[in-house]
Scaffold this motif. Structure first.
Motif, PDB file in Angstrom:
ATOM      1  N   ALA A  10       0.833  -1.211   0.000  1.00  0.00           N
ATOM      2  CA  ALA A  10       0.000   0.000   0.000  1.00  0.00           C
ATOM      3  C   ALA A  10       0.866   1.259   0.000  1.00  0.00           C
ATOM      4  O   ALA A  10       0.440   2.320  -0.471  1.00  0.00           O
ATOM      5  CB  ALA A  10      -0.932   0.011   1.216  1.00  0.00           C
ATOM      6  N   TYR A  11       2.087   1.134   0.529  1.00  0.00           N
ATOM      7  CA  TYR A  11       2.984   2.304   0.603  1.00  0.00           C
ATOM      8  C   TYR A  11       3.687   2.607  -0.729  1.00  0.00           C
ATOM      9  O   TYR A  11       4.335   3.644  -0.868  1.00  0.00           O
ATOM     10  CB  TYR A  11       4.060   2.084   1.669  1.00  0.00           C
ATOM     11  CG  TYR A  11       3.558   2.090   3.088  1.00  0.00           C
ATOM     12  CD1 TYR A  11       2.828   3.160   3.595  1.00  0.00           C
ATOM     13  CD2 TYR A  11       3.829   1.017   3.942  1.00  0.00           C
ATOM     14  CE1 TYR A  11       2.366   3.159   4.908  1.00  0.00           C
ATOM     15  CE2 TYR A  11       3.381   1.017   5.259  1.00  0.00           C
ATOM     16  CZ  TYR A  11       2.652   2.086   5.733  1.00  0.00           C
ATOM     17  OH  TYR A  11       2.213   2.090   7.035  1.00  0.00           O
ATOM     18  N   GLY A  12       3.577   1.698  -1.695  1.00  0.00           N
ATOM     19  CA  GLY A  12       4.261   1.894  -2.971  1.00  0.00           C
ATOM     20  C   GLY A  12       3.868   3.194  -3.662  1.00  0.00           C
ATOM     21  O   GLY A  12       4.648   3.783  -4.419  1.00  0.00           O
ATOM     22  N   ILE A  13       2.668   3.680  -3.362  1.00  0.00           N
ATOM     23  CA  ILE A  13       2.177   4.915  -3.993  1.00  0.00           C
ATOM     24  C   ILE A  13       3.060   6.112  -3.623  1.00  0.00           C
ATOM     25  O   ILE A  13       3.143   7.088  -4.381  1.00  0.00           O
ATOM     26  CB  ILE A  13       0.694   5.176  -3.611  1.00  0.00           C
ATOM     27  CG1 ILE A  13       0.081   6.209  -4.566  1.00  0.00           C
ATOM     28  CG2 ILE A  13       0.563   5.597  -2.152  1.00  0.00           C
ATOM     29  CD1 ILE A  13      -1.426   6.265  -4.543  1.00  0.00           C
ATOM     30  N   ILE A  14       3.762   6.039  -2.493  1.00  0.00           N
ATOM     31  CA  ILE A  14       4.667   7.131  -2.106  1.00  0.00           C
ATOM     32  C   ILE A  14       5.774   7.268  -3.155  1.00  0.00           C
ATOM     33  O   ILE A  14       6.069   8.365  -3.626  1.00  0.00           O
ATOM     34  CB  ILE A  14       5.272   6.886  -0.704  1.00  0.00           C
ATOM     35  CG1 ILE A  14       4.169   6.844   0.363  1.00  0.00           C
ATOM     36  CG2 ILE A  14       6.306   7.963  -0.354  1.00  0.00           C
ATOM     37  CD1 ILE A  14       4.650   6.446   1.762  1.00  0.00           C
ATOM     38  N   GLY A  15       6.376   6.141  -3.523  1.00  0.00           N
ATOM     39  CA  GLY A  15       7.447   6.160  -4.525  1.00  0.00           C
ATOM     40  C   GLY A  15       6.960   6.646  -5.881  1.00  0.00           C
ATOM     41  O   GLY A  15       7.652   7.400  -6.578  1.00  0.00           O
TER      42      GLY A  15
END
Length: 396
Positions: free
Chosen positions: A42-47
């Motif tokens: 879910a944190y991949g969107i930060i990159g």
């Protein structure tokens, strides 16, 4: 006359450009490691948001005339894979520094390597307290408020408003979870032993945490301290369907409306308390806010497929703006040493994504850029801020 000439040439030399591996007259090479797959995907969107922001910067002419070459790899939130990707970035891709790599266990796995290589591990995407240790790890710096500070703020609120609370804690069994737990215990002080009725840990390899929730419910606890990453946070919030309705505290790293609250069901998230340092896109209070308008315009043009309600997008935007400020301050001295020097020389810097009253400050002995938070409560389909901005000074 000869003396004057010598002086002039010396001052010209001192103004010359200085580069380390990864920087040239035309390019700044930045490395990044994200969990684009695996339990924390879910944190991949930060990159992805950071990549879009650097594209914007490049289209506008770059930084001091140099374009950013942003190389981001997937580590699936697996520390051995993080080590592999960090070596690739430093030794094969020859980046100037690694920026905003995500997760406490992954960053812990590469911290000694990065410091031995003297390559900046800058603005890591984790709030573990240990990133603020310039004496022992001068090449590693955090960005977001630290975890211990956050749970200390929850503890202070409980001592004041619910001193007879029976607290059930669910935490991820790694450095991230234990850091939050330590902050809670430190904040409760002598009352921790009597107020915390159960400490239950889970592994990221578990498909579901339902059995842990049932165990917490069986204790009769009336406060739930939810120290989980997004996938498990959504499961925990959904579990209110089993008829356990404690006062629920949710750690900031999982307070995303888009990736946690919505999948969990807004009806299950009512009155959950969290803390924040960034503006919430879903809050109409920011409809006419210049900073929010800037963020939304960026998303529309450079990352239209990105979910504006996912907190990861505004995090990526804000931290990318911070590193751009550091690079601007570096001017033509793009050595790794100077990157760290300028990162430790941010004075009252504000990205407009930050809540009013919150500023970024660093110094040679202060590697904790953001140390303020404001409490918030989930109402309807959004977070509502309450109380004052609280300074958190745990861990230095």
């Amino acid at each position: 006359m000869a003396l004057a000439l010598v002086a002039a040439s010396a001052s010209t030399a001192s103004a010359q450009k200085k580069y380390d591996t990864g920087a040239t007259d035309t390019e700044i090479k930045i490395g990044n490691i994200m969990p684009y797959s695996g339990p924390a995907s879910a944190y991949g969107i930060i990159g992805r948001t950071e990549a879009a922001y650097f594209k914007k910067i490049n289209e506008e002419g770059g930084i001091n005339g140099r374009k950013i070459n942003y190389i981001s790899y997937d580590d699936a939130y697996s520390p051995p894979k993080t080590v592999e990707q960090a070596r690739k970035l430093v030794e094969s891709d020859e980046v100037l520094f690694i920026f905003n790599s995500l997760g406490t266990p992954p960053n812990s796995a590469i911290q000694k390597y990065m410091n031995s290589k003297k390559v900046p591990q800058l603005f890591v995407a984790t709030g573990a307290t240990k990133w603020n240790d310039p004496q022992n790890f001068p090449w590693t710096m955090g960005w977001q408020p630290n975890y211990q500070s956050e749970t200390q703020i929850y503890a202070k609120w409980l001592l004041k408003n619910k001193p007879d609370a029976k607290i059930a804690v669910l935490y991820q069994n790694d450095d991230y979870g234990k850091d939050y737990l330590k902050g809670l215990k430190d904040g409760l002080g002598a009352k921790a032993a009597s107020m915390i009725v159960i400490e239950e840990s889970y592994e990221t390899s578990e498909p579901t945490i339902d059995n842990h929730i049932v165990k917490l419910k069986s204790t009769g606890a009336d406060v739930f301290m939810n120290i989980t990453t997004p996938k498990f946070a959504a499961q925990a919030i959904k579990s209110s369907e089993i008829g356990w309705k404690p006062l629920h505290f949710l750690n900031n790293v999982s307070a995303s409306v888009g990736s946690v609250m919505k999948p969990a069901g807004f009806e299950n998230g009512q009155d959950i308390i969290s803390a924040d340092y960034l503006k919430d896109v879903s809050d109409p209070a920011w409809n006419n806010d210049a900073g929010m308008k800037e963020f939304l315009a960026f998303m529309t043009k450079y990352f239209p497929e990105g979910d504006k309600l996912d907190k990861g997008t505004i995090v990526g935007f804000a931290v990318a703006q911070t590193v751009v400020q550091v690079l601007k301050q570096c001017g033509d001295n793009l050595t790794r040493e100077n990157i760290m020097k300028e990162a430790a020389n941010l004075k009252n810097f504000r990205t407009e994504a930050l809540l009013p009253g919150i500023q970024i400050n660093t110094g040679p002995n202060d590697f904790a850029p953001i140390s303020q938070l404001q409490l918030e409560k989930f109402k309807g389909e959004r977070w509502e801020l309450f109380g004052d901005v609280i300074s958190a000074d745990a861990g230095g």
